[in-house]
Design a protein around this motif. Structure first.
Motif, PDB file in Angstrom:
ATOM      1  N   TYR A  42       3.645   6.125   6.407  1.00  0.00           N
ATOM      2  CA  TYR A  42       4.557   5.764   7.452  1.00  0.00           C
ATOM      3  C   TYR A  42       5.602   4.830   6.737  1.00  0.00           C
ATOM      4  O   TYR A  42       6.762   4.720   7.347  1.00  0.00           O
ATOM      5  N   ASP A  43       5.227   4.008   5.892  1.00  0.00           N
ATOM      6  CA  ASP A  43       6.119   3.189   5.139  1.00  0.00           C
ATOM      7  C   ASP A  43       7.312   4.019   4.327  1.00  0.00           C
ATOM      8  O   ASP A  43       8.487   3.474   4.363  1.00  0.00           O
ATOM      9  N   ARG A  44       6.712   5.068   3.791  1.00  0.00           N
ATOM     10  CA  ARG A  44       7.797   6.109   3.009  1.00  0.00           C
ATOM     11  C   ARG A  44       8.737   6.618   4.111  1.00  0.00           C
ATOM     12  O   ARG A  44       9.784   6.945   3.864  1.00  0.00           O
ATOM     13  N   ILE A  45       8.174   7.269   5.378  1.00  0.00           N
ATOM     14  CA  ILE A  45       9.174   8.177   6.089  1.00  0.00           C
ATOM     15  C   ILE A  45       9.859   7.038   7.135  1.00  0.00           C
ATOM     16  O   ILE A  45      10.794   7.702   7.947  1.00  0.00           O
ATOM     17  N   GLU A  46       9.511   5.844   7.298  1.00  0.00           N
ATOM     18  CA  GLU A  46      10.150   5.055   8.520  1.00  0.00           C
ATOM     19  C   GLU A  46      11.754   4.931   8.270  1.00  0.00           C
ATOM     20  O   GLU A  46      12.442   4.937   9.236  1.00  0.00           O
ATOM     21  N   PHE A  97      -3.897   0.646  13.620  1.00  0.00           N
ATOM     22  CA  PHE A  97      -5.190   0.568  13.169  1.00  0.00           C
ATOM     23  C   PHE A  97      -5.510   1.633  12.057  1.00  0.00           C
ATOM     24  O   PHE A  97      -6.554   1.829  11.903  1.00  0.00           O
ATOM     25  N   ALA A  98      -4.392   2.140  11.576  1.00  0.00           N
ATOM     26  CA  ALA A  98      -4.587   3.360  10.726  1.00  0.00           C
ATOM     27  C   ALA A  98      -4.857   3.009   9.243  1.00  0.00           C
ATOM     28  O   ALA A  98      -4.737   1.670   8.916  1.00  0.00           O
ATOM     29  N   PRO A  99      -5.787   3.774   8.142  1.00  0.00           N
ATOM     30  CA  PRO A  99      -6.199   3.188   7.128  1.00  0.00           C
ATOM     31  C   PRO A  99      -4.875   3.119   6.032  1.00  0.00           C
ATOM     32  O   PRO A  99      -3.955   3.583   6.400  1.00  0.00           O
ATOM     33  N   LYS A 100      -5.082   2.661   4.971  1.00  0.00           N
ATOM     34  CA  LYS A 100      -4.159   2.267   3.886  1.00  0.00           C
ATOM     35  C   LYS A 100      -3.046   3.612   3.688  1.00  0.00           C
ATOM     36  O   LYS A 100      -2.065   3.843   3.638  1.00  0.00           O
TER      37      LYS A 100
END
Length: 256
Positions: A219-223, A210-213
């Motif tokens: 999150y995509d960068r740290i996953e 539910f987070a904004p872009k």
């Protein structure tokens, strides 16, 4: 040895060298402690069995939730099965074994994550959230069932003082009671652990749903560093106070 590393690298394509070194370091530490202080107890078998059931149930819940929302990836991969062999993750399995060898009875570990194609979920946002929370939800349900059984049928036959569990009765009765006690603790702690808001843990997925872009991009960068971040946070003791309070609360629920 080369074949082992090849298989390990195939199963862990990201940071395989670092992960393997981490496992080896834990293994050496555990072996050193084992020869000094390890004493076999049937509790270790009970704890390990409870952990496997809890971890497998967690992953099956993710896969089944994805299936209900239109993604059959886990089903086609044979991962909607309670056969533990289909869910074994080398690191997630070795960690609880090593912790047991070090004398720790309450474990952290994981099963191999079920494959989910999130783009196939419909409706997408709801499906993403439900799939993310499904494993935690099932762990808490299993914990609640264990607590209900213990308080209904066995409340007068056990006493808990942190890691010391005293059970009155024969060996079979002791095994059953201890299984439900450990199963209760492990399911709650596994659920709480997965609520840490760092991907690829479920807490991070829940926030992502539910987070904004800008948050999703972060999150995509740290996953790919997620597990290392989680271990660093745990090592720094950031969540130790929370886990201690949860542990104290669970003992009170059990009447210990």
């Amino acid at each position: 040895m080369k074949n082992f590393y090849k298989k390990f690298k195939e199963a862990n394509p990201k940071f395989s060298g670092i992960k393997l070194l981490f496992i080896i370091a834990l293994f050496v530490f555990a072996i050193g402690n084992t020869f000094r202080s390890f004493e076999f107890s049937i509790d270790y078998i009970i704890v390990f069995a409870a952990f496997i059931i809890a971890a497998v149930s967690h992953e099956v819940a993710h896969g089944y939730a994805a299936y209900l929302f239109g993604d059959d990836t886990a089903k086609k991969a044979g991962r909607l099965s309670f056969n533990p062999l289909k869910h074994i993750d080398l690191q997630g399995l070795l960690l609880p074994i090593l912790l047991l060898l070090c004398g720790v009875k309450f474990l952290i570990g994981w099963a191999k994550p079920v494959p989910v194609n999130f783009s196939r979920l419909r409706p997408y946002r709801t499906g993403f959230f439900v799939v993310s929370v499904a494993g935690i939800f099932v762990n808490f349900v299993l914990a609640a069932v264990s607590l209900l059984l213990l308080r209904t049928f066995f409340s007068d036959s056990y006493h808990i003082f942190y890691e010391d569990i005293m059970v009155r009765g024969d060996l079979l009765h002791e095994i059953v009671v201890k299984f439900f006690i450990y199963f209760f603790f492990i399911n709650v702690l596994l659920g709480v652990f997965n609520l840490i808001p760092v991907t690829p843990l479920d807490g991070g997925r829940i926030v992502y749903s539910f987070a904004p872009k800008p948050v999703k991009d972060f999150y995509d960068r740290i996953e790919k560093y997620g597990i290392l971040i989680v271990f660093a946070l745990l090592w720094a003791g950031l969540f130790s106070n929370i886990f201690e309070k949860v542990f104290d609360f669970l003992i009170k629920l059990l009447g210990g």
